[in-house]
Design an enzyme around this catalytic site. Structure first.
Site, mmCIF file in Angstrom:
data_model
loop_
_atom_site.group_PDB
_atom_site.id
_atom_site.type_symbol
_atom_site.label_atom_id
_atom_site.label_comp_id
_atom_site.label_asym_id
_atom_site.label_seq_id
_atom_site.Cartn_x
_atom_site.Cartn_y
_atom_site.Cartn_z
ATOM 1 N N ASP A 14 -4.023 5.178 -6.388
ATOM 2 C CA ASP A 14 -3.457 4.214 -6.887
ATOM 3 C C ASP A 14 -2.969 4.314 -8.352
ATOM 4 O O ASP A 14 -3.086 3.584 -9.179
ATOM 5 C CB ASP A 14 -4.107 2.882 -6.781
ATOM 6 C CG ASP A 14 -4.672 2.345 -5.406
ATOM 7 O OD1 ASP A 14 -3.925 2.615 -4.485
ATOM 8 O OD2 ASP A 14 -5.840 2.235 -5.405
ATOM 9 N N GLU A 174 1.875 -3.981 -0.419
ATOM 10 C CA GLU A 174 0.983 -3.695 -1.613
ATOM 11 C C GLU A 174 1.800 -3.194 -2.793
ATOM 12 O O GLU A 174 2.923 -2.886 -2.822
ATOM 13 C CB GLU A 174 0.125 -2.945 -1.065
ATOM 14 C CG GLU A 174 -0.820 -3.413 -0.190
ATOM 15 C CD GLU A 174 -1.708 -2.242 0.296
ATOM 16 O OE1 GLU A 174 -2.801 -2.799 0.897
ATOM 17 O OE2 GLU A 174 -1.348 -1.072 0.375
HETATM 18 C C1 6LW Z 1 -4.962 -1.000 -2.876
HETATM 19 C C2 6LW Z 1 -4.011 -0.922 -2.090
HETATM 20 C C3 6LW Z 1 -3.934 0.428 -1.542
HETATM 21 O O1 6LW Z 1 -5.317 -2.027 -3.565
HETATM 22 O O2 6LW Z 1 -5.208 0.678 -1.356
HETATM 23 O O3 6LW Z 1 -2.802 2.516 -1.451
HETATM 24 C C4 6LW Z 1 -5.923 -0.378 -1.953
HETATM 25 N N1 6LW Z 1 -2.804 1.202 -1.483
HETATM 26 O O4 6LW Z 1 -2.667 -1.037 -2.797
HETATM 27 C C5 6LW Z 1 -7.293 0.242 -2.728
HETATM 28 O O5 6LW Z 1 -6.992 1.457 -3.024
#
Ligand code: 6LW
Length: 492
Positions: A14, A174
């Site tokens: 991330d 996300e």
């Molecule tokens: C994060 C989400 C994700 O919050 O995995 O790759 C979760 N995306 O955006 C945890 O890293």
């Protein structure tokens, strides 16, 4: 020059990046590990040096009882008006909060919470106003990228939380980030989930509240159809302009252990993908919308290789980390030796055993350390989480010592081998490649092979969750375990 991906290898998921003057700063998720949110500096976007962590005090983040892959989720770093901000979620307490500092090498503030739902929070600064976005539900219960305006000095909401985009239809919308480029508002996000279907999508608007529309090909970046290919899972990225004026997406991705074995052990790593803006303002990323293993970037610098990791050339509070809520009195750490004092907590528990670890950075390595133990147990653990880890230990029982290899997979604890030792001192040695960890004890210059653990059983595909393999030193029982001559050398 040509650079190779990943630009930061090992469990650093991330990534979020900002620029301050001539330098770039990056943060990554840290979950159950303490200190939280590793912080890196770079001049070229390719070489990243860890300069510390953002969450260094227990009053900034409570990790006592967090599950593995709970705790500190995806952070965002932003720089505005001389001040750095890092915003993240403690997913265990469902709290979104930010901290700030005016000195990137110093301490960060106490946390300021924002009463908005969701995870993956981000900040956008514009003309004295600050917008806070996350992926969650707005005040009407509508799910998507949700935004409110906040007072940055208190975290208080100055507007209702409103859903501004619901993505392109992929699951798990996300990691929203907002940018203003050439007078337009760019909202970049991830969809598809942080696995093989991961992708980066984009929407553009003429105003900060929308309407955000798709104005080109989607997704703008994904490796989901790039098979067979080692690099998978590209997604969750941040946009950044290099000092040379070129644009890039810094994102997470992962490397399979083998082309035909869909397992990854090193966690999600950091990849750098060049992008260009089309004449009508859309983004074209990488090679036909995919991330490759190498690219060209302006500049005549070198991409540094990983060093040999020793106690002398690492900092226990920067390069190493602990589980959850470590007890300071359990550790005496110096450039010559790490002395660990165990408790009755073992690495099999989702708690705080005496444990200090480096991330496994590449598949192939040789790691060794001398260990002198008085009583009970201490050793090295190749650790994915409390259920999946391989322990190479010295164990004392009634004054007699043994070298032990214990394989833990899915909560099944299997003693693979025990070998008597002539005393409580031995060298412990691991040789690893993409598929196997091989374990040895060395006493009186005799190398004793204890057995093999398959890498795939420590992978995210087996273990689940969001972390990667750590190489840890641990102690169990009321003891003193002295580790010296620690060396970890990557061989590919
Ligand atoms: C994060 C989400 C994700 O919050 O995995 O790759 C979760 N995306 O955006 C945890 O890293």
């Amino acid at each position: 020059m040509i650079y190779k991906n990943p630009v930061l290898s090992g469990f650093y998921p991330d990534p979020s990046v900002c620029r301050a003057g001539e330098k770039f700063y990056m943060v990554c998720s840290s979950f159950q590990y303490f200190p939280g949110v590793p912080l890196f500096e770079s001049e070229d976007l390719v070489n990243w040096k860890q300069i510390g962590h953002v969450l260094t005090r227990k009053n900034q983040v409570a990790l006592e009882n967090v599950n593995s892959s709970g705790g500190v989720f995806a952070p965002t770093i932003r720089y505005n008006d001389g001040r750095f901000y890092m915003v993240t979620t403690n997913d265990t307490t469902h709290e979104n909060f930010y901290v700030y500092t005016d000195d990137i090498y110093g301490e960060w503030s106490d946390p300021i919470t924002v009463e908005q739902d969701g995870i993956d929070p981000s900040l956008f600064f514009e003309d004295g106003k600050v917008y806070f976005m996350s992926n969650g539900s707005d005040d009407n219960g509508t799910h998507g990228v949700v935004q409110c305006e906040i007072d940055i000095s208190t975290g208080k909401k100055l507007s209702p939380s409103r859903c501004i985009w619901q993505g392109t239809g992929g699951r798990f919308l996300e990691s929203p980030h907002m940018y203003k480029i050439n007078g337009k508002y760019y909202l970049m996000a991830a969809e598809g989930g942080t696995e093989y279907g991961h992708m980066i999508t984009l929407a553009v608007s003429d105003g900060v509240w929308g309407e955000f529309t798709v104005r080109g090909e989607e997704p703008i970046l994904t490796n989901r159809n790039k098979a067979p290919y080692i690099i998978q899972g590209i997604g969750h990225g941040d946009l950044i302009q290099s000092r040379g004026g070129d644009w890039f997406i810094l994102s997470l991705g992962f490397r399979q252990i083998h082309l035909w074995l869909a397992y990854h052990t090193l966690g999600r790593e950091v990849f750098l993908t060049p992008i260009t803006f089309t004449d009508d303002g859309w983004i074209k990323a990488g090679k036909d919308g995919t991330t490759d293993a190498e690219y060209e970037i302006k500049g005549s610098f070198e991409q540094k290789r990983l060093p040999i990791f020793t106690f002398a050339n690492t900092d226990p509070h920067i390069d190493w980390c602990f589980l959850r809520s470590p007890k300071p009195e359990s550790y005496e750490l110096s450039a010559e030796r790490y002395i660990l004092h165990g408790t009755d907590v073992t690495p099999d528990e989702a708690a705080s055993p005496t444990f200090i670890a480096l991330r496994q950075r590449e598949f192939c390595f040789e790691l060794s350390t001398e260990l002198t133990l008085d009583v009970a147990e201490a050793g090295i653990t190749v650790y994915m989480c409390e259920q999946e880890h391989y322990d190479l230990a010295i164990k004392e029982n009634d004054g007699a010592y043994q070298a032990v290899l214990r394989l833990n997979v899915g909560g099944i604890k299997h003693i693979e081998c025990t070998v008597p030792l002539s005393g409580g001192s031995a060298k412990l040695l691991i040789r690893a490649d993409n598929l196997f960890y091989r374990f040895y004890a060395v006493q009186d210059e005799k190398e004793i092979f204890l057995g093999t653990g398959q890498a795939k059983y420590l992978s995210t595909e087996v273990s689940g969750g969001f972390t990667g393999v750590m190489l840890g030193l641990y102690a169990v029982g009321e003891n003193t375990a002295q580790f010296t001559d620690f060396k970890c050398e990557y061989t590919s």
